[in-house]
Write an enzyme that holds these catalytic residues in place. Structure first.
Site: not given
Length: 458
Positions: A199, A295, A362
């Site tokens: 991330s 995502d 994600h």
């Protein structure tokens, strides 16, 4: 409404926490089901017995001004390499969103994403796992997990400190201090070095990739992995540039411009160089991009930020994609097309690798459930994983492609969407056994591989 730094962005960080909790809960449930079906009770004990490592707090970094938001020293966890991995290093950057203004950063400074005052060890899992069966290629490397406590993907550098808030925007100095310490502990003699992150940490690995390469000797084989860090610049469902304005606020608050890659800032508006799509084409170090085309964080925060859905039309869909209607599925399909289009510049490099899937996820390297499992999908055969009418099927589109062929394949992929694919609402998290192999070989012959996992609804 013209958006600027303010409360309208706080939902991004709050939603990050909420979506992360939901994602981890969903992954935990999938993990339990998978274990019971495939590995049994003994595997349950093995899969959850991840390595817990001690902490290193860099008190010496304070004198250099390399401190967290609240002024506390930075820290990381370390597990030494052994056997064939003794001279190889994996440096993994923790994720956790960003802060974009004083109010938001002040709130962040009171928790573990802005301070090390309550820094506690976390278990190493996924790509950091020390179990050979669950992490065959990296389990015996020197593994480092860098704590994320600055809120700018380690790009901030502001000298002044407001005594009223005591906020320190010093992310870039933290990155330098941690790397300097790791070099002194043996990383300068590394045979192999991989900078990875999830991330916001995945964005860090991309933004700092060439800088990481420059720290190491020429003989060291260096690569970077960005997991869930390819954030794209596109309009939200209301037609506003929400994420663009939000990212610009981060860069301005943290004084990040001077630490963004000059290869990008010299060619365009510097604030835009917080977006990977404008940086990746100029990265010289081999880069591996792992991302879901759907995502989940970007669907919830880029495509449909809270401010774009004031009537609550997306409320159920944002939290559970099985509750999305046809129009919402079409909007997410549009996001996927835009995401793939924005990969074009990065694809142009013959030293880069990709693993793009169509699961609603994600970050896929940090948890054992999404990194490697006995019944994981693998490339090159028809193995699938799923339940009921939903599977996440891997299809090998092309391998060792020439640049012209890859571009043609990408265009074909974008234009060949079927109504069946558009109806796909559910996708599970796919484990990435193949990625571990590709990370070892994708640059061996100056060629690269492009794979696509398709979510299939039978």
């Amino acid at each position: 409404m013209v958006r600027g730094p303010g409360r309208e962005f706080d939902g991004v960080n709050e939603n990050y926490q909420m979506s992360n909790r939901m994602e981890r809960k969903r992954l935990s449930l999938n993990l339990v089901r998978l274990i019971l079906l495939s590995l049994g009770a003994l595997a349950l004990a093995s899969a959850t017995d991840d390595l817990e490592n001690g902490l290193t707090i860099l008190h010496s970094a304070v004198a250099k001004g390399a401190v967290c938001l609240d002024g506390s020293p930075p820290g990381y966890q370390f597990s030494g390499g052994f056997g064939s991995g003794e001279s190889s290093w994996l440096v993994h950057i923790e994720g956790g969103g960003w802060c974009h203004n004083v109010t938001n950063c002040l709130s962040r400074s009171k928790g573990r994403l802005g301070s090390t005052r309550d820094f506690a060890p976390v278990r190493f899992s996924g790509i950091l796992n020390d179990h050979g069966e669950l992490n065959p290629y990296f389990h015996n490397w020197n593994r480092v997990k860098v704590g994320y406590c600055d809120g700018s993907s380690f790009t901030g550098d502001v000298d002044a400190v407001d005594p009223a808030t005591n906020l320190h925007y010093r992310g870039a100095r933290i990155f330098n201090a941690v790397m300097e310490d790791l070099l002194s502990k043996g990383m300068r003699n590394a045979t192999n070095a991989l900078l990875s992150g999830c991330s916001a940490g995945g964005l860090t690995s991309l933004l700092h990739c060439d800088r990481f390469r420059a720290l190491l000797p020429n003989h060291t084989r260096v690569k970077c992995l960005s997991d869930g860090g390819y954030f794209v610049n596109l309009k939200d469902i209301s037609g506003d540039d929400y994420i663009k304005t939000y990212f610009q606020s981060i860069v301005e608050t943290h004084g990040s411009v001077r630490n963004l890659p000059q290869s990008c800032t010299s060619k365009m508006e510097p604030n835009m160089c917080f977006f990977p799509q404008y940086v990746a084409p100029h990265v010289r170090t081999p880069l591996f991009i792992l991302n879901a085309a759907y995502d989940s964080w970007q669907i919830r925060n880029v495509l449909v930020p809270l401010s774009s859905d004031q009537e609550g039309y997306w409320k159920l869909c944002r939290t559970d994609i099985t509750k999305c209607d046809t129009n919402q599925i079409e909007a997410m399909q549009g996001f996927r097309h835009e995401f793939l289009n924005n990969l074009d510049g990065a694809i142009a490099s013959t030293t880069n690798g990709f693993f793009i899937n169509s699961c609603f996820a994600h970050c896929q390297t940090e948890l054992t459930a999404t990194w490697k499992f006995t019944s994981s999908p693998v490339l090159g055969n028809s193995r699938q994983w799923g339940s009921g009418s939903t599977t996440c099927r891997i299809s090998e589109r092309s391998t060792a492609l020439t640049l012209a062929t890859l571009r043609a394949t990408t265009i074909s992929t974008l234009s060949s969407t079927t109504s069946k694919e558009r109806r796909s609402r559910r996708a599970i998290v796919a484990s990435l056994r193949a990625l571990q192999y590709l990370l070892q070989v994708y640059n061996e012959n100056a060629m690269y591989t492009y794979f696509l996992i398709e979510g299939v609804n039978k």
